[in-house]
Design a protein around this motif. Structure first.
Motif, PDB file in Angstrom:
ATOM      1  N   PRO A  69      -1.640  -3.616  -0.835  1.00 24.77           N
ATOM      2  CA  PRO A  69      -0.470  -4.159  -0.846  1.00 24.77           C
ATOM      3  C   PRO A  69      -0.423  -5.197   0.556  1.00 24.77           C
ATOM      4  O   PRO A  69      -1.225  -4.959   1.464  1.00 24.77           O
ATOM      5  CB  PRO A  69       0.481  -2.994  -0.729  1.00 24.77           C
ATOM      6  CG  PRO A  69      -0.220  -1.963  -1.453  1.00 24.77           C
ATOM      7  CD  PRO A  69      -1.565  -2.224  -1.002  1.00 24.77           C
ATOM      8  N   VAL A  71       1.526  -5.391   3.389  1.00 24.38           N
ATOM      9  CA  VAL A  71       1.877  -4.759   4.510  1.00 24.38           C
ATOM     10  C   VAL A  71       0.794  -4.099   5.343  1.00 24.38           C
ATOM     11  O   VAL A  71       0.487  -4.642   6.616  1.00 24.38           O
ATOM     12  CB  VAL A  71       2.918  -3.792   4.561  1.00 24.38           C
ATOM     13  CG1 VAL A  71       3.155  -3.168   5.934  1.00 24.38           C
ATOM     14  CG2 VAL A  71       4.417  -4.256   4.122  1.00 24.38           C
ATOM     15  N   ALA A  95       2.073  -9.999   4.822  1.00 28.72           N
ATOM     16  CA  ALA A  95       3.437  -9.518   4.773  1.00 28.72           C
ATOM     17  C   ALA A  95       4.505 -10.565   5.787  1.00 28.72           C
ATOM     18  O   ALA A  95       5.673 -10.766   5.457  1.00 28.72           O
ATOM     19  CB  ALA A  95       3.512  -8.068   5.623  1.00 28.72           C
ATOM     20  N   HIS A 153       4.627  -2.733 -12.289  1.00 29.15           N
ATOM     21  CA  HIS A 153       4.290  -2.051 -11.396  1.00 29.15           C
ATOM     22  C   HIS A 153       4.977  -0.416 -11.465  1.00 29.15           C
ATOM     23  O   HIS A 153       5.659  -0.037 -10.585  1.00 29.15           O
ATOM     24  CB  HIS A 153       5.187  -2.533 -10.077  1.00 29.15           C
ATOM     25  CG  HIS A 153       4.628  -3.805  -9.621  1.00 29.15           C
ATOM     26  ND1 HIS A 153       3.559  -3.881  -8.923  1.00 29.15           N
ATOM     27  CD2 HIS A 153       5.066  -5.175  -9.989  1.00 29.15           C
ATOM     28  CE1 HIS A 153       3.182  -5.305  -8.475  1.00 29.15           C
ATOM     29  NE2 HIS A 153       4.173  -5.958  -9.332  1.00 29.15           N
ATOM     30  N   GLN A 156       5.266   2.238  -8.303  1.00 28.65           N
ATOM     31  CA  GLN A 156       4.834   1.898  -7.169  1.00 28.65           C
ATOM     32  C   GLN A 156       5.775   1.485  -6.128  1.00 28.65           C
ATOM     33  O   GLN A 156       6.542   0.490  -5.994  1.00 28.65           O
ATOM     34  CB  GLN A 156       3.937   0.407  -7.385  1.00 28.65           C
ATOM     35  CG  GLN A 156       2.727   0.619  -8.162  1.00 28.65           C
ATOM     36  CD  GLN A 156       2.064  -0.512  -8.599  1.00 28.65           C
ATOM     37  OE1 GLN A 156       2.114  -1.618  -7.769  1.00 28.65           O
ATOM     38  NE2 GLN A 156       1.316  -0.549  -9.389  1.00 28.65           N
ATOM     39  N   ASP A 157       6.234   2.394  -5.455  1.00 24.05           N
ATOM     40  CA  ASP A 157       7.453   2.317  -4.648  1.00 24.05           C
ATOM     41  C   ASP A 157       7.296   1.265  -3.432  1.00 24.05           C
ATOM     42  O   ASP A 157       8.338   0.705  -3.123  1.00 24.05           O
ATOM     43  CB  ASP A 157       7.678   3.683  -3.972  1.00 24.05           C
ATOM     44  CG  ASP A 157       8.450   4.700  -5.059  1.00 24.05           C
ATOM     45  OD1 ASP A 157       9.400   4.432  -5.537  1.00 24.05           O
ATOM     46  OD2 ASP A 157       7.925   5.841  -4.939  1.00 24.05           O
ATOM     47  N   TRP A 158       6.204   1.027  -3.135  1.00 22.34           N
ATOM     48  CA  TRP A 158       6.042  -0.150  -2.128  1.00 22.34           C
ATOM     49  C   TRP A 158       6.495  -1.383  -2.469  1.00 22.34           C
ATOM     50  O   TRP A 158       7.185  -2.245  -1.395  1.00 22.34           O
ATOM     51  CB  TRP A 158       4.325  -0.342  -1.772  1.00 22.34           C
ATOM     52  CG  TRP A 158       3.711  -0.942  -2.750  1.00 22.34           C
ATOM     53  CD1 TRP A 158       2.870  -0.289  -3.742  1.00 22.34           C
ATOM     54  CD2 TRP A 158       3.528  -2.349  -3.034  1.00 22.34           C
ATOM     55  NE1 TRP A 158       2.308  -1.210  -4.627  1.00 22.34           N
ATOM     56  CE2 TRP A 158       2.646  -2.499  -4.032  1.00 22.34           C
ATOM     57  CE3 TRP A 158       3.808  -3.319  -2.363  1.00 22.34           C
ATOM     58  CZ2 TRP A 158       2.168  -3.813  -4.685  1.00 22.34           C
ATOM     59  CZ3 TRP A 158       3.664  -4.836  -2.922  1.00 22.34           C
ATOM     60  CH2 TRP A 158       2.676  -4.836  -3.973  1.00 22.34           C
ATOM     61  N   ASP A 161      10.040  -1.426  -0.688  1.00 19.64           N
ATOM     62  CA  ASP A 161       9.855  -1.145   0.663  1.00 19.64           C
ATOM     63  C   ASP A 161      10.053  -2.481   1.314  1.00 19.64           C
ATOM     64  O   ASP A 161       9.617  -3.619   0.949  1.00 19.64           O
ATOM     65  CB  ASP A 161       8.808  -0.411   1.086  1.00 19.64           C
ATOM     66  CG  ASP A 161       8.897   1.223   0.673  1.00 19.64           C
ATOM     67  OD1 ASP A 161       9.885   1.474   0.251  1.00 19.64           O
ATOM     68  OD2 ASP A 161       7.644   1.656   0.359  1.00 19.64           O
ATOM     69  N   GLY A 164       7.501  -5.237   0.785  1.00 14.50           N
ATOM     70  CA  GLY A 164       7.194  -5.375  -0.680  1.00 14.50           C
ATOM     71  C   GLY A 164       7.696  -6.593  -1.614  1.00 14.50           C
ATOM     72  O   GLY A 164       7.216  -6.914  -2.520  1.00 14.50           O
ATOM     73  N   ASP A 169       8.216 -10.688  -5.399  1.00 11.91           N
ATOM     74  CA  ASP A 169       6.684 -10.565  -5.724  1.00 11.91           C
ATOM     75  C   ASP A 169       6.249 -11.202  -6.796  1.00 11.91           C
ATOM     76  O   ASP A 169       5.294 -12.117  -6.589  1.00 11.91           O
ATOM     77  CB  ASP A 169       6.389  -8.924  -5.668  1.00 11.91           C
ATOM     78  CG  ASP A 169       4.661  -8.594  -5.962  1.00 11.91           C
ATOM     79  OD1 ASP A 169       4.148  -8.820  -4.950  1.00 11.91           O
ATOM     80  OD2 ASP A 169       4.621  -8.497  -7.139  1.00 11.91           O
ATOM     81  N   ARG A 199      17.559   1.049  -2.518  1.00 10.31           N
ATOM     82  CA  ARG A 199      16.415   0.415  -2.284  1.00 10.31           C
ATOM     83  C   ARG A 199      16.262  -0.812  -1.230  1.00 10.31           C
ATOM     84  O   ARG A 199      17.399  -0.975  -0.778  1.00 10.31           O
ATOM     85  CB  ARG A 199      15.566  -0.356  -3.538  1.00 10.31           C
ATOM     86  CG  ARG A 199      15.244   0.545  -4.827  1.00 10.31           C
ATOM     87  CD  ARG A 199      14.252   1.445  -4.574  1.00 10.31           C
ATOM     88  NE  ARG A 199      14.024   2.628  -5.445  1.00 10.31           N
ATOM     89  CZ  ARG A 199      13.026   3.275  -5.675  1.00 10.31           C
ATOM     90  NH1 ARG A 199      12.073   3.277  -4.937  1.00 10.31           N
ATOM     91  NH2 ARG A 199      12.864   4.085  -6.783  1.00 10.31           N
TER      92      ARG A 199
END
Length: 306
Positions: A69, A71, A95, A153, A156-158, A161, A164, A169, A199
């Motif tokens: 990811p 970040v 990021a 996804h 995929q909590d990212w 975040d 993200g 995305d 979120r």
């Protein structure tokens, strides 16, 4: 025949397994020589759990492809460049814009290739659309980029975040095509982002750009997914990109397209960049995302659960 270049793949998640691994395996330019991941592995390939160990233990690996990811990606990329490796970045390349500019400077100082990839630009019909629009003035255009986050996804909590990007995305894929095919640049005029109550990043987005371009991104699309762009020029030419840019219709006629798929084309381009001593760090799609996050009005959407 030239010797294959050894590449290490970092971040063995869905995109790596679905796209990067098979693209490397079928290429005459590349050998997957190592992986780096906290848990993921590829059968038959030496696996590491941290980047520094891989860089020390495998000095013969000259290229690193980063699929983790955005970040945490900067520290990995910087370590690879400082260790004298060429680096390939999944989209988005980082990021923040500032950190990718910093990586670009590191790559120049190290004399190494840095490739900020945009896989949707390599879709089979994109260059056909670009040629059809070349030298013309686009009068209006619209993007529909609508898919199901639970399919693409899962868990995929990212993606929700900070960093993200949420629906931006996949949306940045559409913007990467837009910035590739338009004969003149456009800029954002207004946007609305809808973010689930529980979120941090948006799940839907509506945008209006200069030049009569509008866009609608949705991450809750059920059934048939939609990845389309339509443009009309002042001389009446119509260009319609479908299937994420893999089909192109000009004035109602389906056009012949290239045969090479998106990720094989990215690895072919990375090979070319290394062999010619060049980098490719075009951040125009990411600039649009930054502008959207800056200018957009925010609205709350219902809470999202997987």
């Amino acid at each position: 025949m030239a010797e294959k270049m050894k590449v290490a793949l970092v971040g063995i998640g869905k995109i790596a397994v679905d796209q990067h691994v098979p693209s490397i395996a079928t290429s005459g330019d590349w050998e997957l020589a190592a992986t780096v991941s906290r848990s993921g592995t590829v059968n038959g390939v030496p696996a590491f759990t941290d980047i520094e160990t891989m860089l020390i233990d495998r000095p013969e690996i000259g290229v690193v492809s980063l699929c983790l990811p955005p970040v945490p990606r900067f520290e990995y990329a910087a370590a690879c460049l400082r260790a004298g490796r060429h680096v390939m970045l999944e989209k988005p390349p980082g990021a923040t814009l500032a950190e990718v500019y910093a990586l670009d400077a590191l790559a120049r100082d190290a004399g190494k290739t840095l490739f900020a990839t945009w896989h949707s630009r390599m879709a089979k019909g994109v260059q056909v659309a670009k040629s059809a629009l070349a030298g013309k003035k686009v009068e209006r255009g619209h993007i529909d980029w609508k898919e199901n986050v639970r399919q693409w996804h899962p868990d995929q909590d990212w993606v929700f975040d900070p960093g993200g990007m949420g629906v931006l995305d996949p949306g940045i894929n559409a913007l990467s095509i837009l910035t590739e095919v338009l004969p003149a640049p456009v800029h954002l005029r207004s946007a609305v982002l809808r973010t689930p109550a529980n979120r941090q990043t948006p799940i839907c987005a509506e945008m209006m750009f200069s030049g009569g371009i509008t866009a609608s991104f949705d991450w809750l699309k059920k059934g048939t997914q939609t990845w389309e762009q339509r443009f009309t020029t002042t001389d009446g030419t119509s260009v319609h990109l479908l299937d994420g840019g893999n089909r192109c219709i000009v004035d109602g006629t389906e056009q012949p397209v290239t045969e090479l798929g998106e990720y094989p084309a990215l690895y072919a381009q990375m090979s070319h960049l290394i062999r010619t001593g060049k980098s490719d760090v075009d951040l125009s799609p990411m600039v649009h995302v930054s502008d959207i996050m800056t200018l957009a009005r925010r609205k709350e959407a219902p809470a999202f659960e997987w």
